[in-house]
Design a protein around this motif. Sequence first.
Motif, PDB file in Angstrom:
ATOM      1  N   ALA A  68       1.281  -1.219   0.350  1.00 52.75           N
ATOM      2  CA  ALA A  68      -0.509  -0.277  -0.131  1.00 52.75           C
ATOM      3  C   ALA A  68       1.255   1.455   0.130  1.00 52.75           C
ATOM      4  O   ALA A  68       0.358   1.896  -0.617  1.00 52.75           O
ATOM      5  CB  ALA A  68      -0.795   0.054   1.258  1.00 52.75           C
ATOM      6  N   SER A  72       1.498   3.935  -3.095  1.00 50.68           N
ATOM      7  CA  SER A  72       1.213   5.501  -2.799  1.00 50.68           C
ATOM      8  C   SER A  72       2.325   6.399  -3.653  1.00 50.68           C
ATOM      9  O   SER A  72       2.213   7.296  -4.223  1.00 50.68           O
ATOM     10  CB  SER A  72       0.729   5.480  -2.105  1.00 50.68           C
ATOM     11  OG  SER A  72       2.104   5.502  -0.414  1.00 50.68           O
ATOM     12  N   MET A 245      -6.150   2.017   5.877  1.00 49.40           N
ATOM     13  CA  MET A 245      -5.505   1.250   4.596  1.00 49.40           C
ATOM     14  C   MET A 245      -4.617  -0.480   4.932  1.00 49.40           C
ATOM     15  O   MET A 245      -4.471  -0.726   3.420  1.00 49.40           O
ATOM     16  CB  MET A 245      -4.608   2.322   4.746  1.00 49.40           C
ATOM     17  CG  MET A 245      -3.091   2.318   4.602  1.00 49.40           C
ATOM     18  SD  MET A 245      -2.059   3.690   4.169  1.00 49.40           S
ATOM     19  CE  MET A 245      -1.400   3.423   2.564  1.00 49.40           C
ATOM     20  N   LEU A 475      -6.071   2.999  -1.809  1.00 43.66           N
ATOM     21  CA  LEU A 475      -5.584   2.784  -0.065  1.00 43.66           C
ATOM     22  C   LEU A 475      -4.981   3.821   0.345  1.00 43.66           C
ATOM     23  O   LEU A 475      -5.372   3.660   1.975  1.00 43.66           O
ATOM     24  CB  LEU A 475      -4.751   1.339   0.115  1.00 43.66           C
ATOM     25  CG  LEU A 475      -4.870  -0.082  -0.551  1.00 43.66           C
ATOM     26  CD1 LEU A 475      -3.946  -0.330  -0.822  1.00 43.66           C
ATOM     27  CD2 LEU A 475      -5.690  -0.824   0.305  1.00 43.66           C
ATOM     28  N   GLY A 479      -6.695   5.400   3.881  1.00 48.45           N
ATOM     29  CA  GLY A 479      -6.423   6.120   5.046  1.00 48.45           C
ATOM     30  C   GLY A 479      -6.308   6.771   5.460  1.00 48.45           C
ATOM     31  O   GLY A 479      -6.389   7.546   6.896  1.00 48.45           O
TER      32      GLY A 479
END
Length: 617
Positions: A68, A72, A245, A475, A479
């Motif tokens: 995740a 990102s 997340m 994700l 989060g």
Amino acid sequence: MAVAPAAVPLAHGLDLAERWLRHLIEVPAALLVVAEVAILFVGIVARTFHAPIIWSDELAAILFLWLAILGSVVAVQRGEHMRLTFVVGTLSPRAQAFFETLAVGAVAVFLALLLHPAVEYLDDQSFVETPALGWSGMVRAAAMPFGCAVAVLSCLVRLARHAPRDVASVAVLLGGLAGLLHLGAPWLAGIGNGALVIFFVGLLGAGVIAGVPIAFSFGLATAAYLLATTSTPLTIVVGRMDEGMSGLILLAVPLFVLLGQLVEATGMARAMVAFLAALLGHVKAGMSYVLLGAMLLVSGISGSKTADMAAVAPVLFPEMRRRGMREGELLSLLAASGAMSETIPPSIVLIAIASVTGVSIAALFTAGILPALVLALVLALVARYRAGTEEDAAPVARAPASVVGRTLVVAVPALLLPFIIRTAVVEGVATATEVSTIGIVYALVLGLLVYRGGLSWRATRPMLVKTASLSGAILFIVGAASAMAWALTQSGFSHDLAALMARVPGGATGFLLVSVVAFIVLGSLLEGIPAIVLFGPLLFPIAKQFGIHEVHYSMVVILAMGLGLFAPPFGLCYYAACIIGQVPPEAGMRRIWIYLGWLLVGLLAITFIPWISLGFL
């Protein structure tokens, strides 16, 4: 125009730095996608032979946070985090350049704010030990500071490519805003929940409108609120983001994104569409029916609206244009079909709502099919009516039975995939997280042995990196929205909202109508998953107080959100449909409202006839 000699080595150095930073993140991110698929699939096989691997879920959870975070970071490096660009896009090129710099600068500021708290959070996790593997919690938590550090460096490299005057202006703007909030902190703390309007309406809204990625607008508003009005350390934000997340059910997100890409790359989507076109292409509005049917089928495989449209539109649009359908009609039908199919399992929004509200994912998967079929029927009737207004529509001969039969034989293995996925979940063969790996293995086998439609080793790495990037963007929003929802809850906002919604005139009926309107607006402004993650935990308990079944309420808010998501001028997915269909946005601005209007009628029927959502539970 001659390039300054000093600019040449600088540009070369930036290219080199960017290349190495991308390589540093993209390779492990791609490997993590493969590792998650392998771990979960091996776990299914081992359980089938009654020899379960007790540490497989634990290892998958540890690697998932890394996936995740690294995903990102890839999205930061590629500029692929979700953002609203409609307003900025109307400005002059000079102004657009400034706001592009502002977007990168805001991302860098938020990540820099999190860097030290992420290190503190890492230290806190040294006291945690995983039960099965016996590893320190630091192994998992190290993803946060590492990702923040690399992402900040990536932002600085990107900023070095922007005009120095824009970078200086952004620095002054952000620094001045921080100073203003610091000086006004006593007053902001003293006005109580009035500060929520300043931070979560004013600051957040300004960031979204200015083109700052939605996740980072959430994060900046939350961090600014906590720093200016409370003594809460930002390690709480890091912890809430981690918790939001890394829920194991969300592991289905990257796996279904990968599955959607495999379906397109192997030619499975083309096979399904070819069969539907041969079967229905000759009837009035036949190709519109084919598009609706294809979206229903593909939505049950990829779980991503963008992936659904990308799999269907390039295959169908050339033929639909040849048969006389206008550009605006094509775009309107594609966007409306995306909104229609939001509840088809395994929709990523279904997975997100199960994650944040605790609603049974199996129940959501079962309930989601009939509402989508009802809306598909509504759109089919609209398409039939609209086909009568297309004066230049060309008649098409019925395909011979031999062609229909041949395309059916080719399509059968692909057509089985959605049913395999749903059956595996409903029958308990695999969880909603694991079932995607069955689909991936099935798609790989079909792609290599049956369809052989473009799947190659050369295309594998870009596919895996794209999976990591899109998943990381999704994700990270979850989060950031989780941290924001925690801040709103601690402020007492959720209690006030519950009290306000409980007093809505009309009881359950009034609450449902307000929810429909609210989620249409939220879907248009915030994109689907942030709206669900942020407001789902607040509104679902209120719905329960009114006696509304949680699965029924899930269907209502998801479809309302989808309606807003595809509604111009702000709906992000409307513009995704424009890009995928290669149709200018203005072509559909007038025509799409008849489709969205009738979708709203269908949504109201689903809202006030609970059996449509609950009949098969």
